[in-house]
Design a protein around this motif. Structure first.
Motif, PDB file in Angstrom:
ATOM      1  N   TYR A  47       0.857  -1.203   0.000  1.00  7.79           N
ATOM      2  CA  TYR A  47       0.000   0.000   0.000  1.00  7.79           C
ATOM      3  C   TYR A  47       0.884   1.240   0.000  1.00  7.79           C
ATOM      4  CZ  TYR A  47      -4.323  -2.637   0.468  1.00  7.79           C
ATOM      5  OH  TYR A  47      -5.394  -3.474   0.234  1.00  7.79           O
ATOM      6  N   ASN A  97       1.360   3.543   1.975  1.00 10.47           N
ATOM      7  CA  ASN A  97       2.120   3.843   3.196  1.00 10.47           C
ATOM      8  C   ASN A  97       3.312   2.888   3.370  1.00 10.47           C
ATOM      9  OD1 ASN A  97       0.928   1.436   3.863  1.00 10.47           O
ATOM     10  ND2 ASN A  97      -0.220   2.200   5.623  1.00 10.47           N
ATOM     11  N   GLY A 122      -6.579  -8.917   8.988  1.00  8.42           N
ATOM     12  CA  GLY A 122      -5.313  -8.298   8.616  1.00  8.42           C
ATOM     13  C   GLY A 122      -4.387  -9.211   7.830  1.00  8.42           C
ATOM     14  N   ALA A 123      -4.833 -10.455   7.584  1.00  8.28           N
ATOM     15  CA  ALA A 123      -3.977 -11.434   6.884  1.00  8.28           C
ATOM     16  C   ALA A 123      -3.786 -11.096   5.412  1.00  8.28           C
ATOM     17  CB  ALA A 123      -4.566 -12.836   7.027  1.00  8.28           C
ATOM     18  N   GLY A 124      -4.757 -10.358   4.842  1.00  5.59           N
ATOM     19  CA  GLY A 124      -4.625  -9.976   3.430  1.00  5.59           C
ATOM     20  C   GLY A 124      -5.758 -10.470   2.538  1.00  5.59           C
ATOM     21  N   LYS A 125      -6.812 -11.015   3.146  1.00 10.27           N
ATOM     22  CA  LYS A 125      -7.923 -11.583   2.356  1.00 10.27           C
ATOM     23  C   LYS A 125      -8.589 -10.520   1.477  1.00 10.27           C
ATOM     24  CE  LYS A 125     -10.171 -12.915   6.044  1.00 10.27           C
ATOM     25  NZ  LYS A 125      -9.261 -12.357   7.064  1.00 10.27           N
ATOM     26  N   SER A 126      -8.943  -9.398   2.099  1.00  7.71           N
ATOM     27  CA  SER A 126      -9.642  -8.348   1.333  1.00  7.71           C
ATOM     28  C   SER A 126      -8.758  -7.791   0.241  1.00  7.71           C
ATOM     29  CB  SER A 126     -10.056  -7.189   2.231  1.00  7.71           C
ATOM     30  OG  SER A 126     -10.846  -7.658   3.259  1.00  7.71           O
ATOM     31  N   THR A 127      -7.477  -7.651   0.543  1.00  7.91           N
ATOM     32  CA  THR A 127      -6.549  -7.139  -0.470  1.00  7.91           C
ATOM     33  C   THR A 127      -6.523  -8.080  -1.670  1.00  7.91           C
ATOM     34  OG1 THR A 127      -5.227  -6.106   1.255  1.00  7.91           O
ATOM     35  CG2 THR A 127      -4.149  -6.433  -0.876  1.00  7.91           C
ATOM     36  N   HIS A 163       3.137  -0.369   3.533  1.00  9.88           N
ATOM     37  CA  HIS A 163       2.784  -1.634   4.178  1.00  9.88           C
ATOM     38  C   HIS A 163       2.621  -2.739   3.149  1.00  9.88           C
ATOM     39  CE1 HIS A 163       1.215  -4.240   7.284  1.00  9.88           C
ATOM     40  NE2 HIS A 163       0.343  -4.648   6.395  1.00  9.88           N
TER      41      HIS A 163
END
Ligand code: ADP
Length: 228
Positions: free
Chosen positions: A11, A13, A38-43, A15
């Motif tokens: 991202y 920032n 926060g694991a990254g599923k949505s990303t 991250h």
């Protein structure tokens, strides 16, 4: 049908949300994507929907590289992809019928085709009797069934679900899972990000587990194998 090759996503920032993600999905598969918040599923889902672009790596859908698409190419991609979200995202001022028909109107399907197809998918999700109702007159489970009908009305090859049972009680979730299984059985490939341990354990399907942006396991007939 879908290949992710060395996908990384940073991202703005700095991250790193996804690090070296590699997996293939075959036509007709049903794949769960699980992992703690926060694991990254949505990303990952956003990359598939082209809401975000990968920083590096390649995404190939049906032998076509979709890693970097021009804005005007995205609608063509979406034609072959249905999406279901946790929060339904129905249009509040349209009836059930109109919500589903709208998905066909925006890709300029013929009105005759719309009149034929919409009642068919509403019947498939068990909502024929609710066609003239508005979303606020429906239960959460019914609203999610409308969003399922909308997602499949254009016969997409791939259905992407982001926590589709996240707002539903266990019985209603089971009902949605039955509908998703029907859809999968008819040949649509499904990728579903979820937190719902029971659903994943019951389903005995492929499970890809993410942790801190990396795949820590990819199992056929897997279960929900991490601690929240
Ligand atoms: P999940 O869906 O598994 O909860 P996300 O894909 O939302 O995970 O988030 C993965 C990581 O990326 C998290 O550390 C999150 O804080 C971070 N992240 C998500 N979206 C953004 C963003 N727009 N900008 C910066 N960091 C983000």
């Amino acid at each position: 049908m879908l290949q992710l090759v060395d996908i990384c996503k940073d991202y703005k920032n700095g991250h790193r949300a996804l690090n070296n993600i590699n997996f293939n999905v075959e036509r007709g598969e049903f794949v769960f994507i699980v992992g703690a918040s926060g694991a990254g599923k949505s990303t990952l889902i956003k990359l598939l929907l082209k809401e975000e672009n990968a920083t590096s790596g390649r995404i190939i859908l049906d032998n076509r590289e979709i890693t970097h698409l021009k804005q005007k190419e995205i609608p063509y991609l979406r034609r072959n992809m249905g999406v279901v979200f946790q929060d339904f995202r129905l249009l509040p001022n349209k009836t059930v019928y109109e919500n589903v028909a709208f998905a066909m109107e925006i890709i300029e399907q013929h009105p005759k085709q719309i009149r034929r197809q919409v009642p068919m998918v509403l019947a498939m999700v068990g909502l024929s009797e609710r066609a003239e109702h508005y979303p606020h007159q429906l239960s959460g489970g019914e609203q999610q069934r409308v969003s399922l009908a909308r997602a499949i009305v254009n016969n997409p090859q791939l259905l992407i679900c982001d926590e589709p049972t996240g707002n539903l009680d266990p019985n209603t979730s089971k009902d949605i899972m039955e509908k998703l299984n029907d859809i999968n059985y008819r040949g649509t490939t499904i990728i579903m990000a979820t937190h719902a341990r029971e659903i994943v354990d019951d389903a005995q399907k492929r499970v890809i587990t993410l942790s801190n942006g990396e795949i820590i396991s990819d199992q056929q007939k897997g279960g929900y194998n991490y601690e929240d």
